[in-house]
Write an enzyme that holds these catalytic residues in place. Sequence first.
Site, PDB file in Angstrom:
ATOM      1  N   SER A 155      50.328  34.861  43.329  1.00  0.00           N
ATOM      2  CA  SER A 155      49.774  33.616  43.861  1.00  0.00           C
ATOM      3  C   SER A 155      48.539  33.981  44.676  1.00  0.00           C
ATOM      4  O   SER A 155      48.257  35.154  44.901  1.00  0.00           O
ATOM      5  CB  SER A 155      50.800  32.918  44.755  1.00  0.00           C
ATOM      6  OG  SER A 155      51.017  33.704  45.910  1.00  0.00           O
ATOM      7  N   LYS A 156      47.839  32.953  45.104  1.00  0.00           N
ATOM      8  CA  LYS A 156      46.660  33.206  45.927  1.00  0.00           C
ATOM      9  C   LYS A 156      47.023  34.015  47.170  1.00  0.00           C
ATOM     10  O   LYS A 156      46.252  34.823  47.653  1.00  0.00           O
ATOM     11  CB  LYS A 156      46.042  31.868  46.366  1.00  0.00           C
ATOM     12  CG  LYS A 156      44.955  31.380  45.449  1.00  0.00           C
ATOM     13  CD  LYS A 156      44.382  30.063  45.964  1.00  0.00           C
ATOM     14  CE  LYS A 156      45.449  28.998  45.990  1.00  0.00           C
ATOM     15  NZ  LYS A 156      45.000  27.703  46.509  1.00  0.00           N
TER      16      LYS A 156
END
Length: 296
Positions: free
Chosen positions: A242-243
Site C-alpha cells: 500500500s502507499k
Amino acid sequence: MGDSYIGRFAPSPTGPLHAGSLVAALASWLDARAHDGRWLVRMEDVDTPRCIPGTDQLILQQLAACGLMPDETPLWQSQRGALYQAALGALTHAGLAYPCTCSRKDVEAAQAARGIERSRFTELVYPGTCRNGPTRPGRPQAWRLRVPAGTVHWQDRRLGPQQQDVAATVGDFVLRRADGLWAYQLAVVVDDAAQGVTHVVRGADLADNTARQIVLQRALGLPLPRYLHVPLVLGANGEKLSKQNGARALDLSAPLAALGAAAQVLGLPTATRGTLAEALARWVTQWRDSYNPGRD
Ligand code: GLU
Ligand code: ZN
C-alpha cells in the site's frame, strides 16, 4: 458469448495504481478475455473523504497505458446514491435493515471484553444493540443489515471452499454510515448486480468480505457472482502493498515491465520479448489453461 461473462475492476480512487492494485486489474482483465467476456471498470468513490481528486482519471490513464481498456464507459459510485437508497429502502421495508444510533465507542464498550481484531472493511462485531429500535434517539443514525444466524458457504476458484458465520463473527453490519456515506458492502453488491457482473476477480485481502456480500445478495434477492481472489503483492513489512509501506505509482513509461511483475504474481511468465499487445495475448492463453474457465 457476450453477456455470459461480465467481469470488473473496481478501484477506489484513493491513490494511483501501484504494483499491488495492477495485479487485480490484470487478473480481472485476463479472466474476462479468457472467457470472451466483457470487462468493466467502476470507480469506488463512495468513501469520499478518502478519495483524491484526479486520481480516477489517472487510474484510467494507467490502465490505458497498460492496454487494459474497459468495454463500457466506467461508472462512478458517487453518482449512484439513488440506487443504494432504493436497495436500503427495500431492505428496510422487508424488516431486514434497521437504524442504529450506537457510536463507535458504544460498540467498542459492548465488545471490549471479547478481544475482536479488526481487518480491512471490518467493523467491530456489532452485538445487535439497536435491533429492536434505536437505543439513543436523536443521535445520527447508521443503517445495519439484520444478519441471519448460520454459516455462509462459498467456493473460491483459487482458495477452494470457504465459510464464515457472519452473524457470529461480524454481526449486523453497516449499510449506510451515520455520516450519510454508503458502505462499501452495499455499494459493491448493488453495483455488481446492476452491471450484471457474473465473475468477481479481486485481491485476496477482500476475500473475507465475500460472505457478507453473499448475505446481502440473498437479502436483496440478487444473483451470486463467482469469486476468484488473487495473490497479493506484499510490502517490505510483509503486509499487503500500500502507499503506507512503500508502493509507488506505476511507471507509465514502462508498462510492460509493470505488467510483467503483475503477471509473475499471478503465476504467469514475465514477458521478455514482443510488444505489450503480444504479451497480453500470450497471458490470456496461459490464463485460460491455468484457471480452466470452461469449468468455472
Ligand atoms: N474498491 C475496492 C478496493 O479498492 C475493491 C472492491 C472489490 O473489488 O470488490 O479495494
Ligand atoms: Zn446500535
